[in-house]
Design a protein around this motif. Structure first.
Motif: not given
Length: 338
Positions: A46, A79, A82-83, A85-87, A89, A91, A113, A239, A259
């Motif tokens: 990381k 942050e 990060e949100q 990237v999380a939105s 998903n 992998e 990620a 989102k 999204k």
């Protein structure tokens, strides 16, 4: 008030520990007949997240100032990245397209990620900056091009081909990007019809634009051709809102993340021709204040249009902002002869 004073030198990036691995990424089925050239991917430890001071240090160290002509507004909040990237998903092993990486703050999170990132950057100086920054990883490639003019389909197919077919599970690429507000409509028009390559598109847009794309209602001035386009090719979702204070320089408006879950061609509304459908809808909205029997009379007679409108459950005096996507589909199939 947060101080904007920054040291003159960049803090060095933390050392990267590389170990071999095999990604599990399968290109789209349309690539199955192409020769496979396996792209070896390694995973890294990381990296330190970018924050307010790190972003300004990077710009100051290169003597760079955001260019208004390019709509450059750099994200200062790790942050939020990060949100984003999380939105999507994201992998391990996902191929992600990023538009306008800037200093690489979002790129950094994508690589952490587990994504393989293809970035398109118009600014030659910023392209050189991120190319140097991520030179120690083979999970990143940047092309110095104008996204609006580049052949993105060709670039994506080339990347997918180079990764080969490593499992029986079909996976699509994704888009995660903090794009200049002034090209948002052009980006959306270019990407949304590419459901054969992308599964999800997550964009940071102007908040007003985001709301208009996702929540515009019938019979309002905000209901436009772009709403028909977006819903034809995708299922959009608002989102979260991003206050303007998270950017440098600070824009005059807030932003928001949207999204778009792309549809496959088999899931598009059933029209005889996509080209003729959007030609008809474009004509309808070009004469937005006119009744459809007037704006579409180049297709057939006003009487025929009135009859078709009534047959699909609409008033003979309907205007374009009064029709849903399904209404336009039914109207097209009634009056357009391909």
């Amino acid at each position: 008030m947060r101080s904007t004073a920054t040291p003159n030198l960049l803090q060095p990036l933390p050392p990267i520990s590389i170990s071999p691995r095999n990604p599990s990424l399968l290109a789209h089925n349309s690539l199955s007949n192409l020769p496979k050239r396996t792209l070896d991917i390694t995973c890294a430890s990381k990296r330190s997240p970018d924050d307010y001071h790190a972003t300004l240090k990077t710009l100051n160290s290169r003597g760079r100032r955001p260019r208004k002509s390019l709509g450059q507004h750099y994200m200062l909040n790790a942050e939020i990245n990060e949100q984003l990237v999380a939105s999507a998903n994201v992998e391990e092993g996902d191929l992600v397209l990023e538009i306008g990486p800037g200093t690489g703050s979002l790129t950094n999170v994508l690589i952490d990620a587990g994504a393989i990132v293809l970035a398109i950057e118009k600014d030659a100086h910023m392209a050189a900056l991120v190319r140097e920054r991520f030179a120690d990883t083979n999970r990143f490639k940047v092309l110095q091009e104008d996204f609006i003019k580049c052949h993105i389909r060709s670039h994506m197919l080339s990347m997918l081909e180079s990764m080969g077919s490593l499992s029986e599970k079909t996976r699509y690429a994704k888009v995660v990007a903090n794009i200049p507000f002034n090209i948002s409509t052009d980006v959306i028009k270019q990407l949304l019809p590419m459901g054969d390559i992308f599964s999800e598109i997550v964009l940071l847009l102007q908040d007003e634009t985001a709301l208009r794309l996702v929540e515009s209602s019938l019979r309002t001035s905000e209901y436009r051709l772009i709403n028909i386009f977006v819903n034809f090719y995708s299922d959009p979702e608002y989102k979260f809102k991003v206050p303007r204070s998270n950017f440098f320089p600070q824009p005059n408006v807030d932003a928001a993340v949207v999204k778009f879950k792309l549809k496959q061609a088999v899931d598009y509304p059933a029209v005889s021709s996509t080209k003729s459908f959007f030609s008809m809808v474009n004509s309808a909205f070009n004469g937005k204040r006119k009744m459809l029997r007037k704006s579409l009379q180049h297709i057939c007679t006003p009487v025929e249009i009135e009859e078709a409108l009534q047959n699909v459950g609409c008033l003979a005096t309907s205007r374009p902002e009064e029709l849903t996507l399904d209404d336009f589909v039914n109207l097209h199939n009634s009056i357009v002869r391909v």
